[in-house]
Design a protein around this motif. Structure first.
Motif, mmCIF file in Angstrom:
data_model
loop_
_atom_site.group_PDB
_atom_site.id
_atom_site.type_symbol
_atom_site.label_atom_id
_atom_site.label_comp_id
_atom_site.label_asym_id
_atom_site.label_seq_id
_atom_site.Cartn_x
_atom_site.Cartn_y
_atom_site.Cartn_z
ATOM 1 N N GLN A 227 0.895 -1.381 0.106
ATOM 2 C CA GLN A 227 -0.070 -0.131 0.109
ATOM 3 C C GLN A 227 0.886 1.239 -0.075
ATOM 4 O OE1 GLN A 227 -2.399 -0.388 3.464
ATOM 5 N NE2 GLN A 227 -3.817 -1.835 2.445
ATOM 6 N N ASN A 228 1.956 1.219 0.799
ATOM 7 C CA ASN A 228 2.715 2.406 0.902
ATOM 8 C C ASN A 228 3.698 2.588 -0.477
ATOM 9 O OD1 ASN A 228 2.148 2.959 3.265
ATOM 10 N ND2 ASN A 228 3.802 2.036 4.570
ATOM 11 N N LYS A 231 0.851 3.998 -2.834
ATOM 12 C CA LYS A 231 0.681 5.430 -2.610
ATOM 13 C C LYS A 231 1.870 6.351 -2.814
ATOM 14 C CE LYS A 231 -2.002 5.200 1.897
ATOM 15 N NZ LYS A 231 -1.830 5.266 3.278
ATOM 16 N N GLN A 232 3.184 5.668 -2.726
ATOM 17 C CA GLN A 232 4.317 6.561 -2.900
ATOM 18 C C GLN A 232 4.512 6.758 -4.671
ATOM 19 O OE1 GLN A 232 7.704 4.428 -1.939
ATOM 20 N NE2 GLN A 232 9.366 6.151 -2.570
ATOM 21 N N ASP A 295 6.406 12.356 8.661
ATOM 22 C CA ASP A 295 5.954 11.277 9.085
ATOM 23 C C ASP A 295 5.464 11.462 10.763
ATOM 24 O OD1 ASP A 295 5.384 9.682 6.998
ATOM 25 O OD2 ASP A 295 7.108 8.622 7.206
#
Ligand code: ATP
Ligand code: MG
Length: 459
Positions: A227-228, A231-232, A295
């Motif tokens: 997912q990350n 997203k990235q 973050d």
């Protein structure tokens, strides 16, 4: 050494040591019991021989005949002088005469071996026919005992093997049980490493043991990574796409300036203006993107007691003056003190007011409400509104309802995602309700004094 060997070695070596200790003790105990019984028996026999010999010496009877009568089946009787020589030896087995003689002038009992065969020796002093003290020695070969001991040894060895074999098999099964999921995990990780594609483990759901939990955790981790990564990827492609537009504008105006700038002065002003506007837009966009990429925003918050009403009035004044837009205030409550990062919350209010200003033409209403737990601020406009289908997407980075119109308003589509991130870092909520063509209400709720309650509990 690999894990399988370690497991096998560890489980079997301990077992072998334990078995050797237990079986060795059993063997030695049995040997002692058997030898004790044998020496007791031979001692009793010798006592009888000594009594009979003493009697025969006194009577002057034939001692040799007497001793022959008392001779054990596999044994020898000797009369030994104080010079350790035998004056009389009676034995059926010739080789037994080679056994060493011993004179001790007192009773003694011993187990010895000759040619790896055990024998019991019992020696008692007696008065010989010439009046001197000699030793009457009875020796008996313990061949039966030896055979018994050997049988016991074989039984113990077989028992050891019988116990060891299943233990080895069990160790093997155990190592397979543990190692198969670990091997699967390693090979999946290697595949991910070589192909660069995220891959999940196939899990055996029949047992929810620690190995299943390990695999499940790995799969969850892969999900998050995937997912990350997506997203990235999305962010990078959106960002590069967004940056491409101002860059193209700058490039084309610069090109125009290069060609015609000197000849057409009216073009000069327009180009410089356009280049400046796009450069500012790019700068703002880059700053916003950097903020979103942070973050640990939660740790960076500089929280203190702030008056939400005063802060909102300050921000709205700026909008009122710069954009000549009327801002009305509705206050439902007495005090709007919260524990928050002032600059970050100002940014949230600014983002929301900026949206209300951009997407409406009429006045903007700011409504502040207070409950015992929290304070909320609603920014209400009577503008174009947001279609219901878009409502859940507007927090996504770079998402704009109408891209064509957004270029006129100068929006990038990062405002709401930044606002959401800041509000969530304050453990608050942001909600949007909107009716297309009628207007939009954005409500931000911030808990009043979360940190202070926690602090007071701590202290
Ligand atoms: P930026 O805030 O980064 O300059 P933006 O305003 O386009 O750009 P957001 O603030 O994230 O981006 O808003 C996303 C989209 O949601 C906007 O493009 C707009 O289409 C819609 N939107 C947000 N607020 C309103 C509003 N008050 N009325 C109507 N539409 C809105
Ligand atoms: Mg905006």
């Amino acid at each position: 050494m690999n894990l399988k060997r370690k497991i096998l070695l560890f489980s079997s070596v301990w077992l072998v040591i334990m078995l050797l200790l237990i079986n060795g003790s059993i063997f030695l105990l049995f040997q002692k019991i058997i030898y004790d019984n044998e020496t007791n028996r031979v001692t009793e026999h010798t006592r009888a021989v000594v009594a009979a010999t003493n009697h025969a010496v006194a009577e002057g009877a034939d001692i040799r005949a007497l001793l022959r009568a008392y001779l054990p089946p596999k044994g020898m009787i000797r009369i030994i002088t104080d010079e350790t020589t035998s004056v009389l030896t009676i034995s059926k087995e010739g080789y037994m005469q080679q056994l060493p003689t011993e004179y001790q002038n007192q009773q003694f009992v011993a187990i010895r071996t000759f040619d790896q065969i055990p024998y019991a020796v019992v020696s008692f002093p007696i008065i010989w026919t010439d009046g001197s003290v000699m030793m009457l020695e009875v020796t008996e070969i313990l061949e039966d005992s030896k055979n018994t001991m050997q049988t016991l040894l074989v039984v113990l060895l077989v028992a050891t093997v019988i116990v060891l074999l299943p233990a080895l098999l069990f160790g093997n099964m155990l190592s397979k049980l543990i190692l198969t999921p670990i091997k699967k995990l390693t090979s999946t990780m290697k595949q991910i490493q070589t192909t660069g594609n995220y891959k999940k483990l196939e899990l055996d759901t029949s047992s929810k043991d620690e190995l299943y939990i390990m695999g499940d955790t790995f799969n969850q981790m892969i999900d998050i990574l995937e997912q990350n990564y997506q997203k990235q990827q999305q962010f990078v492609s959106d960002a590069s796409h967004e940056l491409k537009t101002p860059l193209t504008v700058i490039e084309s105006y610069a090109n125009m300036l290069k060609r015609w700038g000197k000849k057409k002065p009216e073009l000069l002003d327009e180009s410089v203006d356009a280049i400046y506007t796009e450069a500012v837009r790019m700068k703002e966009m880059t700053e916003q993107m950097l903020q979103l990429a942070t973050d640990n925003i939660q740790q960076l918050l500089d929280k203190k007691e702030i008056d939400l009403l005063a802060m909102t009035k300050q921000v709205s004044q700026h909008i009122q003056i710069t954009f000549e837009r009327e801002v009305l205030f509705v206050e439902k409550g007495a005090s709007f003190i919260i524990w928050a990062d002032e600059n970050k919350l100002k940014q949230v209010v600014y983002i929301l007011l900026d949206n209300a200003r951009k997407y409406s033409k009429d006045h903007i209403t700011i409504q502040l409400e207070e409950t015992s737990q929290s304070c909320s601020i609603s920014i209400i406009d009577n503008g174009i509104g947001i279609p219901t289908a878009d409502l859940e997407k507007i927090y996504n980075r770079f998402y704009r309802v109408d891209k064509a119109r957004a270029r006129e308003t100068g929006g990038v589509g990062l405002g709401l995602s930044i606002a959401k991130k800041i509000v969530e870092a304050h453990k608050g909520q942001i909600e949007i309700s909107s009716i297309e063509g009628k207007g939009t209400t954005v409500t931000v709720t911030i808990p009043k004094q979360v940190e202070r309650v926690v602090n007071s509990i701590d202290s």
